[in-house]
Design a protein around this motif. Sequence first.
Motif, PDB file in Angstrom:
ATOM      1  N   SER A 265       0.839  -1.254  -0.088  1.00 45.58           N
ATOM      2  CA  SER A 265       0.114  -0.051  -0.055  1.00 45.58           C
ATOM      3  C   SER A 265       0.907   1.318   0.185  1.00 45.58           C
ATOM      4  O   SER A 265       2.000   1.497   0.641  1.00 45.58           O
ATOM      5  CB  SER A 265      -0.918  -0.018   1.128  1.00 45.58           C
ATOM      6  N   ALA A 266       0.351   2.120  -0.619  1.00 50.93           N
ATOM      7  CA  ALA A 266       1.160   3.388  -0.483  1.00 50.93           C
ATOM      8  C   ALA A 266       1.096   4.355   0.843  1.00 50.93           C
ATOM      9  O   ALA A 266      -0.024   4.105   1.423  1.00 50.93           O
ATOM     10  CB  ALA A 266       0.622   4.387  -1.760  1.00 50.93           C
ATOM     11  N   SER A 267       1.902   5.133   0.819  1.00 47.73           N
ATOM     12  CA  SER A 267       1.802   5.715   1.991  1.00 47.73           C
ATOM     13  C   SER A 267       1.005   7.183   2.107  1.00 47.73           C
ATOM     14  O   SER A 267       0.690   7.955   3.135  1.00 47.73           O
ATOM     15  CB  SER A 267       3.165   6.550   2.499  1.00 47.73           C
ATOM     16  N   GLY A 268       0.355   7.787   0.836  1.00 51.71           N
ATOM     17  CA  GLY A 268      -0.346   8.752   0.992  1.00 51.71           C
ATOM     18  C   GLY A 268      -1.594   8.574   0.085  1.00 51.71           C
ATOM     19  O   GLY A 268      -2.028   7.564  -0.031  1.00 51.71           O
ATOM     20  N   PHE A 269      -2.528   9.657  -0.205  1.00 51.70           N
ATOM     21  CA  PHE A 269      -3.760   9.479  -0.808  1.00 51.70           C
ATOM     22  C   PHE A 269      -3.724   9.233  -2.421  1.00 51.70           C
ATOM     23  O   PHE A 269      -4.504   8.859  -2.931  1.00 51.70           O
ATOM     24  CB  PHE A 269      -4.528  10.851  -0.491  1.00 51.70           C
ATOM     25  N   LEU A 270      -2.443   9.484  -2.892  1.00 53.94           N
ATOM     26  CA  LEU A 270      -2.297   9.414  -4.156  1.00 53.94           C
ATOM     27  C   LEU A 270      -1.293   8.161  -4.493  1.00 53.94           C
ATOM     28  O   LEU A 270      -0.629   7.992  -3.581  1.00 53.94           O
ATOM     29  CB  LEU A 270      -1.773  10.494  -4.850  1.00 53.94           C
ATOM     30  N   ALA A 271      -1.386   7.438  -5.443  1.00 55.73           N
ATOM     31  CA  ALA A 271      -0.582   6.544  -5.967  1.00 55.73           C
ATOM     32  C   ALA A 271       0.864   6.545  -6.107  1.00 55.73           C
ATOM     33  O   ALA A 271       1.259   7.877  -6.518  1.00 55.73           O
ATOM     34  CB  ALA A 271      -1.418   5.653  -7.005  1.00 55.73           C
ATOM     35  N   ASN A 272       1.540   5.789  -5.909  1.00 53.61           N
ATOM     36  CA  ASN A 272       3.293   5.893  -5.985  1.00 53.61           C
ATOM     37  C   ASN A 272       3.486   5.650  -7.426  1.00 53.61           C
ATOM     38  O   ASN A 272       4.424   6.373  -7.979  1.00 53.61           O
ATOM     39  CB  ASN A 272       3.935   5.075  -5.174  1.00 53.61           C
ATOM     40  N   ASP A 273       2.968   4.961  -8.114  1.00 52.65           N
ATOM     41  CA  ASP A 273       3.366   4.286  -9.348  1.00 52.65           C
ATOM     42  C   ASP A 273       2.105   3.808 -10.232  1.00 52.65           C
ATOM     43  O   ASP A 273       1.169   3.473  -9.411  1.00 52.65           O
ATOM     44  CB  ASP A 273       4.295   3.168  -9.142  1.00 52.65           C
ATOM     45  N   PRO A 274       2.120   3.542 -11.499  1.00 48.78           N
ATOM     46  CA  PRO A 274       1.232   2.919 -12.317  1.00 48.78           C
ATOM     47  C   PRO A 274       0.909   1.673 -11.850  1.00 48.78           C
ATOM     48  O   PRO A 274      -0.288   1.042 -11.887  1.00 48.78           O
ATOM     49  CB  PRO A 274       1.710   3.110 -13.606  1.00 48.78           C
ATOM     50  N   SER A 275       1.851   0.857 -11.348  1.00 48.63           N
ATOM     51  CA  SER A 275       1.581  -0.507 -10.879  1.00 48.63           C
ATOM     52  C   SER A 275       0.389  -0.479  -9.830  1.00 48.63           C
ATOM     53  O   SER A 275      -0.057  -1.574  -9.428  1.00 48.63           O
ATOM     54  CB  SER A 275       2.795  -0.959 -10.489  1.00 48.63           C
ATOM     55  N   ASP A 276       0.306   0.615  -9.039  1.00 48.32           N
ATOM     56  CA  ASP A 276      -0.701   0.596  -7.886  1.00 48.32           C
ATOM     57  C   ASP A 276      -2.230   0.342  -8.506  1.00 48.32           C
ATOM     58  O   ASP A 276      -3.238   0.020  -7.928  1.00 48.32           O
ATOM     59  CB  ASP A 276      -0.751   1.774  -7.151  1.00 48.32           C
ATOM     60  N   PHE A 277      -2.400   0.555  -9.814  1.00 44.39           N
ATOM     61  CA  PHE A 277      -3.589   0.553 -10.661  1.00 44.39           C
ATOM     62  C   PHE A 277      -3.559  -0.955 -11.174  1.00 44.39           C
ATOM     63  O   PHE A 277      -4.399  -0.964 -11.958  1.00 44.39           O
ATOM     64  CB  PHE A 277      -3.494   1.675 -11.630  1.00 44.39           C
ATOM     65  N   HIS A 278      -2.906  -1.614 -10.969  1.00 47.26           N
ATOM     66  CA  HIS A 278      -2.652  -2.984 -11.435  1.00 47.26           C
ATOM     67  C   HIS A 278      -4.035  -3.910 -11.700  1.00 47.26           C
ATOM     68  O   HIS A 278      -4.530  -4.319 -12.629  1.00 47.26           O
ATOM     69  CB  HIS A 278      -1.709  -4.011 -10.903  1.00 47.26           C
ATOM     70  N   ASP A 279      -5.216  -3.547 -10.529  1.00 45.69           N
ATOM     71  CA  ASP A 279      -6.454  -4.551 -10.560  1.00 45.69           C
ATOM     72  C   ASP A 279      -7.374  -3.673 -11.084  1.00 45.69           C
ATOM     73  O   ASP A 279      -8.603  -3.596 -10.555  1.00 45.69           O
ATOM     74  CB  ASP A 279      -6.567  -5.109  -9.136  1.00 45.69           C
ATOM     75  N   CYS A 280      -7.272  -2.384 -11.370  1.00 49.32           N
ATOM     76  CA  CYS A 280      -8.256  -1.310 -11.945  1.00 49.32           C
ATOM     77  C   CYS A 280      -8.772  -1.659 -13.487  1.00 49.32           C
ATOM     78  O   CYS A 280      -9.239  -0.442 -13.630  1.00 49.32           O
ATOM     79  CB  CYS A 280      -7.850  -0.017 -11.636  1.00 49.32           C
ATOM     80  N   SER A 281      -8.517  -2.530 -14.023  1.00 47.52           N
ATOM     81  CA  SER A 281      -9.058  -2.601 -15.619  1.00 47.52           C
ATOM     82  C   SER A 281     -10.296  -2.632 -15.544  1.00 47.52           C
ATOM     83  O   SER A 281     -10.994  -2.389 -16.788  1.00 47.52           O
ATOM     84  CB  SER A 281      -8.507  -3.935 -16.222  1.00 47.52           C
ATOM     85  N   ASN A 282     -11.400  -3.022 -14.815  1.00 44.76           N
ATOM     86  CA  ASN A 282     -12.843  -2.771 -14.850  1.00 44.76           C
ATOM     87  C   ASN A 282     -13.503  -1.682 -13.853  1.00 44.76           C
ATOM     88  O   ASN A 282     -14.588  -1.627 -13.977  1.00 44.76           O
ATOM     89  CB  ASN A 282     -13.288  -4.105 -14.034  1.00 44.76           C
TER      90      ASN A 282
END
Length: 321
Positions: A265-282
């Motif tokens: 998990s990232a330390s803030g409200f925004l993601a650290n990297d595009p890989s944080d969106f890995h499971d967001c394809s839907n």
Amino acid sequence: MRLINVEAFLDFNAGKLGQMRSFWWNSTVPEGGVQYMDMEGLTKMDVAVRRQIWWRSGYYKIYNSYLQARHGCLRWLWVDTCCIDKRSSAELSEAINSMYVWYANSDRCYAFLHDIYTTFLPYKPDNVNFTKFNGWPKWFSRGRTLQELIAPHDVHFFDGNWQYITSKPESVRALSIITQISVDVLQKGLGWSYPSVAQIMSWAADRTTGREEDRAYSLLGLIGVHMPMLYREGKNAFLRLQLEVIRMINDQSIFAWGWTKQTGSASGFLANDPSDFHDCSNVVRMVPSDVLEKYFSKWKLRRLVSVEERCQTFSVTNHGI
């Protein structure tokens, strides 16, 4: 925007192409890219130095791209490696911010899959031949090639010997399996399918770039935002991208990322990297009115006009979002 004149390229290399073909077909092509300064200086170099450039793998790709452009009756050719003067930060920034539009307006794009020697694209991961790239050819693992695949209506794919494999319109289902991009996006483009920001980020989750900042910069055209290039800023580039999305686009899927096995998990409200969106394809885009209509009855909606207005925009401050 700098372009290669196909006929001028032919005239300049007349009488030498047979020699170059003989070298390329009977030897291992030396590694080495060809940049703008190399192409600019070709006519001023002595023959010995010029041959060193001709024999680079980068020139091999330019030459074969030229052959395909000539075969397709195209007058102008653009190659990212040698048509941008990267010594100029202003020109580089303009090119990166404009690249998606350039690809979208092209008649045809050529994709060189150097590690494929078959007449078809793979339909399932091959961890024997493509161990380093999640089981797929390297071209599909690069951050920059995401917009090269999505933006143009016509992409021709070639194998390691520059033999034609297939085209984008012919192989949308195979391309969808490889990239996890929907068939609708590949066939009709972003304007028609209107994917969420989170979906676009998910397509880049497993891709890599030579420089960390390009993880963010390669997404600019796909998302539809612009920002200046600040190389050496590291992960801050992806933070700036998200802030620009928040400022320009009313799409709250930017906050849909979450914990994954690969990144935690990232330390803030925004993601650290595009890989944080890995499971967001839907994750689909919804406008505030759709959300309110789905979760509130009509009589409650009359009392929630101000809530809907608050759902339209939000701001980023030093106290948070």
